[in-house]
Design a protein around this motif. Structure first.
Motif, short mmCIF file in Angstrom:
data_model
loop_
_atom_site.label_atom_id
_atom_site.label_comp_id
_atom_site.label_asym_id
_atom_site.label_seq_id
_atom_site.Cartn_x
_atom_site.Cartn_y
_atom_site.Cartn_z
N GLY A 15 -0.22 0.75 -0.17
CA GLY A 15 -0.09 -0.15 -1.13
C GLY A 15 -1.38 -1.33 -0.88
N ARG A 16 -2.03 -2.17 0.59
CA ARG A 16 -2.56 -3.25 0.67
C ARG A 16 -3.87 -2.51 0.63
NH1 ARG A 16 0.97 -4.00 5.13
NH2 ARG A 16 -0.26 -3.13 6.33
N THR A 17 -4.64 -1.86 1.50
CA THR A 17 -5.26 -1.04 1.31
C THR A 17 -6.16 -0.59 -0.41
OG1 THR A 17 -4.88 -0.20 3.56
CG2 THR A 17 -6.47 0.80 2.59
N THR A 18 -5.35 -0.24 -1.03
CA THR A 18 -5.74 0.32 -2.33
C THR A 18 -5.57 -1.16 -3.37
OG1 THR A 18 -4.57 2.18 -2.11
CG2 THR A 18 -4.43 1.31 -4.41
N LEU A 63 -12.32 7.66 -0.39
CA LEU A 63 -11.02 8.40 -0.59
C LEU A 63 -9.51 6.99 0.94
CD1 LEU A 63 -11.42 11.96 0.37
CD2 LEU A 63 -10.51 10.83 -1.65
N THR A 64 -10.78 6.43 1.85
CA THR A 64 -10.37 5.64 2.68
C THR A 64 -10.86 4.32 2.34
OG1 THR A 64 -11.37 6.20 4.59
CG2 THR A 64 -9.38 6.84 4.01
N SER A 65 -10.19 2.81 3.35
CA SER A 65 -10.76 1.46 3.25
C SER A 65 -9.60 1.23 3.96
CB SER A 65 -10.79 0.79 1.88
OG SER A 65 -11.78 -0.04 2.00
N ILE A 66 -10.20 -0.40 4.68
CA ILE A 66 -9.44 -0.49 5.44
C ILE A 66 -8.35 -1.91 5.12
CG2 ILE A 66 -9.96 -2.73 7.68
CD1 ILE A 66 -11.43 0.36 7.53
N ASP A 67 -7.09 -1.66 6.04
CA ASP A 67 -5.74 -1.94 5.61
C ASP A 67 -6.42 -3.62 5.66
OD1 ASP A 67 -3.41 -3.63 5.27
OD2 ASP A 67 -2.54 -2.28 6.34
N PRO A 68 -6.00 -4.82 5.03
CA PRO A 68 -7.15 -5.80 5.24
C PRO A 68 -6.03 -6.83 6.69
CG PRO A 68 -5.83 -6.23 3.38
CD PRO A 68 -5.64 -4.61 3.64
N ILE A 69 -4.55 -6.07 6.89
CA ILE A 69 -4.07 -7.00 7.90
C ILE A 69 -4.25 -6.02 9.20
CG2 ILE A 69 -1.39 -7.03 8.14
CD1 ILE A 69 -1.09 -7.56 5.76
N THR A 70 -3.77 -4.80 9.29
CA THR A 70 -4.18 -4.11 10.16
C THR A 70 -5.37 -3.55 10.55
OG1 THR A 70 -3.63 -1.71 9.61
CG2 THR A 70 -1.52 -3.28 9.25
N LYS A 71 -6.22 -4.07 9.82
CA LYS A 71 -8.10 -3.54 9.64
C LYS A 71 -7.62 -2.23 10.09
CE LYS A 71 -8.84 -7.89 9.10
NZ LYS A 71 -8.88 -8.12 8.28
N GLN A 72 -6.66 -1.74 10.42
CA GLN A 72 -7.05 0.48 10.08
C GLN A 72 -7.30 1.35 8.91
OE1 GLN A 72 -6.26 1.14 13.33
NE2 GLN A 72 -6.10 -1.10 14.16
#
Length: 101
Positions: free
Chosen positions: A73-76, A34-43
């Protein structure tokens, strides 16, 4: 494309309004996440949900690449590998034929 049943471990019911049309690679990459890690913010960030979010708010297309406008968007894009070379080539060919988006 095939109809994908909801993940029962998250309490999803196998009802018509809960079905999602997804390609097999996207479904495999996403799994029950349902979630993942944003490649820029690492959140940790929720994934795009077409039932809750507007596509144009989170994504844009540039020469066939799908670009994330937001953390969602980035995370997806990152998790589903939406810009892998094969998908990019298909998207670019469809754009040339005026069949995409």
């Amino acid at each position: 494309m095939k109809w994908i049943m909801p993940q029962h471990k998250h309490g999803g019911l196998s009802t018509e309004e809960n079905l999602v049309l997804a390609c097999l690679p996207c479904n495999r990459y996403k799994g029950s996440d349902l979630t993942s890690i944003d490649p820029i913010t690492k959140q940790i960030t929720v994934l795009f949900n077409p039932r809750l979010h507007e596509w144009n708010e989170h994504f844009q297309i540039d020469q066939g690449y799908i670009l994330g406008k937001t953390t969602i968007g980035r995370t997806t894009i990152f998790l589903l590998k939406l810009n892998e070379p094969k998908l990019l080539m298909i998207r670019q060919a469809l754009i040339l034929q005026k069949l995409y988006p």
